[in-house]
Design an enzyme around this catalytic site. Structure first.
Site: not given
Ligand code: 10E
Ligand code: SF4
Length: 334
Positions: A276, A50, A21, A203, A232-233, A83, A133, A135
């Site tokens: 990620s 992550h 993203c 988001c 998490s995502n 995060h 978590h 965030e």
């Molecule tokens: O565990 P998350 O999905 O929050 O994090 P990720 O690093 O796997 O993906 C990016 C998402 C972020 C930084 C939170 N909005």
């Molecule tokens: Fe990516 Fe997290 Fe930002 Fe959404 S909030 S655009 S998942 S880093």
């Protein structure tokens, strides 16, 4: 039979959008740019995103990942992960005379600002998110006295507020859209005057990846989600795929984690990746599948994405000079 090739019917449905993203892209480039401009080491508080592969790759280039600000030596440069962090972490860095770069995703910062504003107006804020978590810890830290965490629909029964006429819900950015709506419905039943965030906290990237996996999952026997265990995502994509109708869905960091037994009797494999996850890891999965007869790849496109974010503004400054000045300041104070 001569002249006829037996078709296996095996195919891959490849979700779009998937992978990086805008917030992840910005954060990963920020670490790379910081290493280029200021030289190694660059300390990063918490995994920048992550993903195991991203973290390992940046470590090889000179990034050092730590969990606590106190682990960063005086005079060093430290970056905060995508995060986000609580204000107390900015204070710790200032006290430790560290030069900082904030790689918090602007869409996470938006939620932090909403929390600050509703706390100023003395609302009780119900933050829907997963306990522990990173965030959620960061957002909660903006207004600890006003925020109560609600970890899913089953947690609603435990929620208490001071004044049911002044309650707002906010959320973590990477939640399951459908599960969050269930939680909100349960909260509304309990607090009919509950108000919603001014704009979506989940988001665009989270929503689009779930939309695509929903479409794809319905037609897949097996779904492979590329992503790390602590993402998490990415984990949400596995859940959404199963709910959409996929018989099985698994999360893998790398293609070599795919168990051959998962493919037995399978005709259609859905593939996607978390926000990620670099595309190279998806390519390796497609290669693995192709050598097992899944050569035909169809894209399942649920949305167009064009959003990008500018890099953290601190990268335009001479942070090594600033870090040295901070150390000199501390020495003079002693
Ligand atoms: O565990 P998350 O999905 O929050 O994090 P990720 O690093 O796997 O993906 C990016 C998402 C972020 C930084 C939170 N909005
Ligand atoms: Fe990516 Fe997290 Fe930002 Fe959404 S909030 S655009 S998942 S880093």
């Amino acid at each position: 039979m001569v002249g006829m090739t037996a078709s296996t019917g095996r195919r891959v449905l490849l979700a779009a959008p998937r992978g990086y993203c805008a917030g992840v892209d910005r954060a990963v480039i920020a670490v790379e740019k910081a290493l280029e401009q200021y030289g190694a080491p660059i300390y990063v508080r918490h995994e920048i995103v992550h993903n195991k592969y991203v973290v390992q790759t940046l470590e090889k280039k000179g990034a050092i990942f730590v969990e606590q600000t106190a682990e960063v030596p005086e005079g060093a440069i430290v970056m905060f992960s995508a995060h986000g962090v609580a204000p107390v972490v900015h204070d710790e860095a200032a006290q430790g005379k560290l030069a900082t770069i904030d790689a918090t995703c602007p869409l996470v910062t938006k939620v932090h600002k909403e929390a600050v504003r509703f706390a100023q107006d003395d609302f009780d804020i119900l933050l829907i998110g997963h306990e522990g978590h990173e965030e959620v810890i960061g957002t909660s830290g903006e207004a600890p006295d006003h925020i109560t965490l609600v970890d899913g629909p089953e947690d609603v029964a435990n929620v208490e507020v001071r004044d049911p006429s002044k309650v707002v819900w906010l959320s973590q950015t990477t939640l399951s859209v459908d599960e969050t709506m269930e939680t909100v419905d349960a909260l509304k039943e309990k607090f009919p005057q509950l108000i919603a965030p001014p704009s979506d906290d989940i988001c665009y990237a989270t929503q689009n990846r779930q939309l695509a996996v929903k479409q794809m999952g319905a037609d897949s026997d097996l779904v492979i989600v590329v992503g790390s265990r602590n993402s998490s995502n990415s984990k949400r994509l596995v859940e959404v795929a199963k709910l959409a109708g996929a018989s099985e869905a698994y999360l893998v960091d790398f293609a070599d984690e795919i168990d051959e037994a998962w493919l037995e009797g399978v005709t259609t494999v859905g593939v996607t990746s978390g926000a990620s996850v670099p595309e190279v890891l998806v390519e390796q999965v497609l290669e693995f599948l192709s050598t097992r007869g899944f050569e035909d790849v169809e894209i399942v496109k649920a949305a167009e994405e064009s959003i990008t974010f500018s890099l953290p503004k601190e990268l335009r400054r001479d942070l090594r000079a600033e870090a040295a000045a901070l150390v000199a300041e501390r020495t003079a104070e002693k």
